[in-house]
Design an enzyme around this catalytic site. Structure first.
Site, PDB file in Angstrom:
ATOM      1  N   LYS A 109       0.350  -6.054  -2.607  1.00  0.00           N
ATOM      2  CA  LYS A 109       1.415  -5.440  -3.000  1.00  0.00           C
ATOM      3  C   LYS A 109       2.535  -6.755  -2.967  1.00  0.00           C
ATOM      4  O   LYS A 109       2.742  -7.329  -1.957  1.00  0.00           O
ATOM      5  CB  LYS A 109       1.742  -4.417  -1.878  1.00  0.00           C
ATOM      6  CG  LYS A 109       3.367  -3.882  -2.325  1.00  0.00           C
ATOM      7  CD  LYS A 109       3.697  -3.009  -1.306  1.00  0.00           C
ATOM      8  CE  LYS A 109       5.197  -2.469  -1.888  1.00  0.00           C
ATOM      9  NZ  LYS A 109       5.796  -1.430  -0.619  1.00  0.00           N
TER      10      LYS A 109
ATOM     11  N   TYR B 291       0.517  -7.600   1.715  1.00  0.00           N
ATOM     12  CA  TYR B 291       1.539  -7.191   1.172  1.00  0.00           C
ATOM     13  C   TYR B 291       2.507  -8.130   1.525  1.00  0.00           C
ATOM     14  O   TYR B 291       2.938  -8.555   2.573  1.00  0.00           O
ATOM     15  CB  TYR B 291       2.135  -5.953   2.250  1.00  0.00           C
ATOM     16  CG  TYR B 291       3.615  -5.356   1.873  1.00  0.00           C
ATOM     17  CD1 TYR B 291       4.102  -5.787   0.845  1.00  0.00           C
ATOM     18  CD2 TYR B 291       4.226  -4.512   2.744  1.00  0.00           C
ATOM     19  CE1 TYR B 291       5.416  -5.360   0.456  1.00  0.00           C
ATOM     20  CE2 TYR B 291       5.435  -4.142   2.550  1.00  0.00           C
ATOM     21  CZ  TYR B 291       6.091  -4.231   1.484  1.00  0.00           C
ATOM     22  OH  TYR B 291       7.338  -3.644   1.065  1.00  0.00           O
TER      23      TYR B 291
END
Length: 193
Positions: free
Chosen positions: A62, A34
């Site tokens: 992400k 992330y």
């Protein structure tokens, strides 16, 4: 497991690589990286992401850098089966159109149907529908960040009668009046309230 870039210490790219590699060696579950430099202050470079993508348990990212140039580099450098997800709603459609696989969305908390339709249209190459939905949702996407997250999403769900209270934990606070009015306006605009 979704694992965020460490914050506060501002690690080097080598530090980021070693950090995530150490996690993969300690935990036997798939990992999605992330990258959210707006919150962590440290941006994971595409080359670092590509190095990490070679580790067996690192299956995706992400990517919330907000930069299509960087997202393109990540897609270009990583293996074809590496999952690149937009971490910003406003880049979700363009990310899919350049090779991403979807989004981890804030707007979907209040409007999951429309965000799902947007992603489905983009993934299926229906550019007319994807573009239409992107612009239908664009102002709402921005409004989800008019006040520190998750307050707008929680207040939106409260306004829709989906949750009993929009309470957030400190250091987060409930939305101020100006932000709340903006949220109400945009939710009415798309027919959510």
């Amino acid at each position: 497991m979704l694992s965020v870039v460490p914050y506060y210490n501002k690690p080097s790219q080598e530090g980021l690589y070693r950090h995530f590699k150490t996690i993969t060696e300690a935990v036997d579950i798939p990992m999605v990286l992330y990258n959210v430099p707006g919150r962590t202050v440290t941006n994971m470079a595409p080359a670092t992401t590509a190095r990490l993508a070679e580790l067996p348990s690192v299956i995706g990212i992400k990517e919330a850098c907000g930069c299509l140039n960087q997202i393109s580099e990540v897609i270009r450098l990583c293996p074809k089966d590496f999952i690149v997800l937009s971490g910003d709603d406003f880049t979700s459609m363009p990310t899919v159109l350049i090779g991403g696989k979807g989004v981890i969305s804030v707007t979907s908390n209040v409007y999951p149907k429309a965000m799902s339709e947007l992603m489905e249209a983009a993934l299926n190459g229906d550019l007319v529908k994807a573009n239409e939905l992107h612009y239908k949702l664009f102002a709402l996407m921005g409004t989800m960040f008019c006040y520190p997250n998750p307050a707008p999403a929680k207040k939106g769900l409260h306004l829709m009668g989906k949750i009993a209270t929009p309470e957030v934990r400190l250091p987060m606070t409930e939305m101020d009046e100006a932000s709340l009015n903006k949220l109400i306006t945009e939710m009415k605009e798309v027919g959510l309230i």
